[in-house]
Motif scaffolding. Structure first.
Motif, PDB file in Angstrom:
ATOM      1  N   LEU A 108      16.946  -6.194 -16.976  1.00 58.20           N
ATOM      2  CA  LEU A 108      16.548  -6.488 -15.591  1.00 58.20           C
ATOM      3  C   LEU A 108      17.757  -6.292 -14.685  1.00 58.20           C
ATOM      4  O   LEU A 108      18.863  -6.742 -15.010  1.00 58.20           O
ATOM      5  CB  LEU A 108      16.034  -7.932 -15.462  1.00 58.20           C
ATOM      6  CG  LEU A 108      14.719  -8.294 -16.163  1.00 58.20           C
ATOM      7  CD1 LEU A 108      14.388  -9.755 -15.921  1.00 58.20           C
ATOM      8  CD2 LEU A 108      13.570  -7.406 -15.680  1.00 58.20           C
ATOM      9  N   VAL A 113      16.189  -8.523 -10.103  1.00 57.84           N
ATOM     10  CA  VAL A 113      14.760  -8.671  -9.770  1.00 57.84           C
ATOM     11  C   VAL A 113      14.532  -9.914  -8.919  1.00 57.84           C
ATOM     12  O   VAL A 113      14.955 -11.013  -9.286  1.00 57.84           O
ATOM     13  CB  VAL A 113      13.912  -8.756 -11.066  1.00 57.84           C
ATOM     14  CG1 VAL A 113      12.472  -9.148 -10.735  1.00 57.84           C
ATOM     15  CG2 VAL A 113      13.943  -7.430 -11.800  1.00 57.84           C
ATOM     16  N   LEU A 122      11.029 -10.198 -18.098  1.00 55.98           N
ATOM     17  CA  LEU A 122      10.850 -10.967 -16.863  1.00 55.98           C
ATOM     18  C   LEU A 122       9.954 -12.184 -17.133  1.00 55.98           C
ATOM     19  O   LEU A 122      10.247 -13.307 -16.693  1.00 55.98           O
ATOM     20  CB  LEU A 122      10.246 -10.067 -15.778  1.00 55.98           C
ATOM     21  CG  LEU A 122       9.923 -10.747 -14.442  1.00 55.98           C
ATOM     22  CD1 LEU A 122      11.175 -11.343 -13.799  1.00 55.98           C
ATOM     23  CD2 LEU A 122       9.281  -9.757 -13.460  1.00 55.98           C
ATOM     24  N   ILE A 137       7.374  -2.645 -12.684  1.00 61.30           N
ATOM     25  CA  ILE A 137       8.795  -2.604 -13.056  1.00 61.30           C
ATOM     26  C   ILE A 137       9.137  -1.225 -13.603  1.00 61.30           C
ATOM     27  O   ILE A 137       8.408  -0.680 -14.455  1.00 61.30           O
ATOM     28  CB  ILE A 137       9.133  -3.676 -14.115  1.00 61.30           C
ATOM     29  CG1 ILE A 137       9.168  -5.054 -13.458  1.00 61.30           C
ATOM     30  CG2 ILE A 137      10.456  -3.406 -14.785  1.00 61.30           C
ATOM     31  CD1 ILE A 137       9.765  -6.132 -14.322  1.00 61.30           C
TER      32      ILE A 137
END
Lengths: 388, 224
Positions: free
Chosen positions: B24, B27, B50, B216
């Motif tokens: 990630l 985010v 996530l 994503i």
């Protein structure tokens, strides 16, 4: 659902592994119970024999070793190496209340080995506090008859008037002694002079039991006796410690064997728990994802190990008890144990022994489970779920 | 109290020490209470990561996560466990039921730490099984259930402690189309109960029905 229910379901999930791990700790605890109880029983038996002998000082032949000491305590066959003539001289020492000679001989009844003891009837009766169950005790030192212990009477079905043959001569049973709970119950007694004559022994006895009026002066009496004859003279306590010394080395051997069995069982538990953690990583992850804390995971695995200990301890106690009952006759036939002279090596059931066994078993299991439980609790939820 | 039940602020997650993989990259998102939200994107681009960070299953290497206004990124392991046990329910693609327990016991296990009585625990578990139409399978073990049934038990388990948030990682990924429809029907029913539901999915069908949709790519979020 509670942790205990979850743990029991986990334990029984792989039944064969559960059984084999349980067998490990059961065997460990069973050997602990059987071997250690044997040591305890031997020790208490020897102490009881020393009490039964009721001696303050014992005069023996010059060959002096723990095995002779043990035979003296048990009243078993010994070489006749103490001149009888010194009995009177010892008795004449100021402060000595009695000097009682024992001539312990090996013989047999119906091909079964027994101990035959040559005694001075009146002195012995009063020293041992015997009471007569039936018949008439020796009228004098030259009576050609025997008195028998109650155990001998029951074992060989002997009554007053029954005839026993020693060295080709018949001896009527004239007296049966009241049960004493000591070796006397399984011995045959004969007047000393008659025994010497029958067995062709010169005027010697096996050992002399001496009682004194003041035990604080025992060392003085020992010196006085040694002035009369160059023999081995010991106190009852010295004899007891000498015999207990042999038992000590036996105890260490037994404890080592039991210890090795317990260590093997502990590693069995560690192995089982480590395998369980590897197999149950996903389960640990699921429990962690649904809210279990690290402490809970730790408790689950410790409880599993502890249950192995509890069940293994209970089974081990039962199996150890059964083994000791089955093996006692074989163990008692062993030369080394036989020479220590315990008639009963089987485990005696007691609540304290059960609690000791359970406590030790649970403790060993919990200690064995500490590392696996710690490893399990260190897994993060994602490590546990991801690595499946 | 904020209206955003879930907030992520510049979340970073990096795996590995020598060779680093950035799952990630900064985010940020906000999810309102009671919403049905979907996260989509290609495999290996950070969707599940996530979801795991939001659910406190893992910790971020940077940034912060707020659940109901509280920052959970700095919480201790025990506090995170409490949040997972009370505020959040999980549904996984591979069901993740305990194989040696029955459907009923699997649900009860999730209530094991909520200090409820055994009796009310059982009653609640039976109610939940009834809700997913599996009352008759209460005493069946996972090996005796179909994929759709397994996922419905998992959904019932996720509701055991009446959490505000349900996080679902590919809940229909292992199911045939009929089972998928059954499971989805239950998910939408649960949403109507006012629960906030976040679903990671490849399914266009589910994504099409979401109130809020994120995508994503390479660890970065795009609000669609």
């Amino acid at each position: 659902m509670n942790i205990l229910k979850l743990v029991s379901k986990n334990l029984l999930r792989r039944k064969s592994r559960f059984i084999f791990t349980l067998l490990g700790i059961t065997i460990g605890m069973a050997s602990f119970v059987a071997l250690l109880s044997m040591g305890d029983n031997l020790r208490s038996e020897v102490s009881r024999q020393a009490d039964d002998l009721g001696a303050d000082i014992i005069v023996m032949g010059r060959v002096d070793c723990p095995f002779i000491h043990r035979a003296v305590l048990a009243g078993e066959q010994l070489p006749e190496s103490v001149p009888r003539k010194i009995v009177g001289q010892i008795a004449a020492i100021d402060g000595i209340t009695a000097a009682i000679p024992y001539l312990t001989l090996g013989s047999s009844i119906q091909q079964t080995p027994i101990t035959l003891v040559g005694i001075l009837p009146d002195e012995m009766k009063s020293h041992r506090g015997w009471t007569i169950k039936s018949g008439t005790f020796f009228a004098d030192e030259h009576e050609h008859s025997v008195a028998i212990g109650s155990g001998i009477s029951a074992r060989f079905d002997l009554e007053i008037g029954s005839m026993l043959t020693f060295r080709g001569q018949d001896f009527p049973v004239e007296a049966i002694l009241q049960e004493t709970g000591s070796k006397d119950d399984i011995s045959v007694f004969m007047p000393l002079g008659v025994a010497q004559e029958t067995f062709g022994i010169d005027d010697y006895v096996s050992f002399i039991v001496v009682t004194v009026d003041d035990v604080t002066h025992t060392q003085r009496y020992i010196s006085a006796i040694m002035d009369i004859a160059n023999l081995s003279v010991s106190t009852n306590e010295e004899l007891l410690s000498s015999v207990l010394l042999i038992l000590g080395s036996l105890d260490i051997t037994l404890q080592l064997i039991a210890g090795v069995a317990l260590i093997a069982a502990a590693f069995g538990i560690i192995n089982t728990m480590m395998t369980a953690i590897y197999e149950r990583r996903r389960e640990i992850g699921i429990l962690r994802a649904t809210g279990s804390k690290r402490g809970t995971i730790f408790r689950i695995f410790i409880l599993e190990s502890g249950l192995y200990g509890l069940l293994g301890g209970l089974l081990g106690f039962a199996v150890g008890f059964i083994i000791s009952r089955l093996a006692a006759p074989l163990i008692e036939r062993n030369e080394f144990v036989a020479v220590l002279g315990s008639p009963d090596t089987a485990v005696t059931l007691s609540a304290s022994l059960l609690l000791t066994v359970l406590g030790l078993s649970v403790l060993i299991s919990i200690v064995s489970g500490l590392y696996p439980a710690w490893k399990a609790s260190k897994l993060t939820p994602m490590e546990a779920i991801r690595n499946v | 109290m904020s209206d955003w039940i879930i907030q992520a602020d510049k979340l970073e997650k990096t795996y590995g020490t020598k060779v680093k993989t950035h799952a990630l990259r900064g985010v940020s998102l906000k999810i309102p209470k009671g919403s049905l939200c979907c996260i989509t994107g290609p495999s290996g681009h950070g969707k599940s990561t996530l979801l795991q960070l939001i659910g406190g299953l893992d910790k971020p290497t940077g940034g912060r996560i707020f659940i109901d206004g509280s920052d959970i990124s700095l919480l201790s392991d025990n506090k995170l466990s409490e949040i997972r046990g009370g505020k959040i329910g999980f549904v996984f693609q591979s069901f993740n039921l305990l194989e040696n327990l029955t459907a009923l016991e699997n649900i009860q296990t999730a209530m094991m730490f909520a200090k409820t009585s055994q009796k009310s625990e059982r009653k609640r578990a039976l109610e939940l099984l009834g809700m997913v139409d599996l009352s008759e399978k209460a005493n069946s073990k996972p090996s005796e259930l179909s994929g759709g049934q397994l996922q419905r038990v998992a959904i019932a388990r996720s509701l055991a402690n009446d959490p505000d948030i349900l996080l679902m990682d590919e809940p229909t990924g292992n199911l045939d189309s009929q089972s998928e429809q059954d499971v989805l029907a239950h998910i939408f029913d649960i949403h109507k109960m006012g629960k906030t539901i976040v679903i990671v999915t490849h399914s266009k069908d589910i994504a099409g029905r979401a109130e809020l949709l994120f995508e994503i790519h390479d660890g970065q979020l795009q609000n669609v």
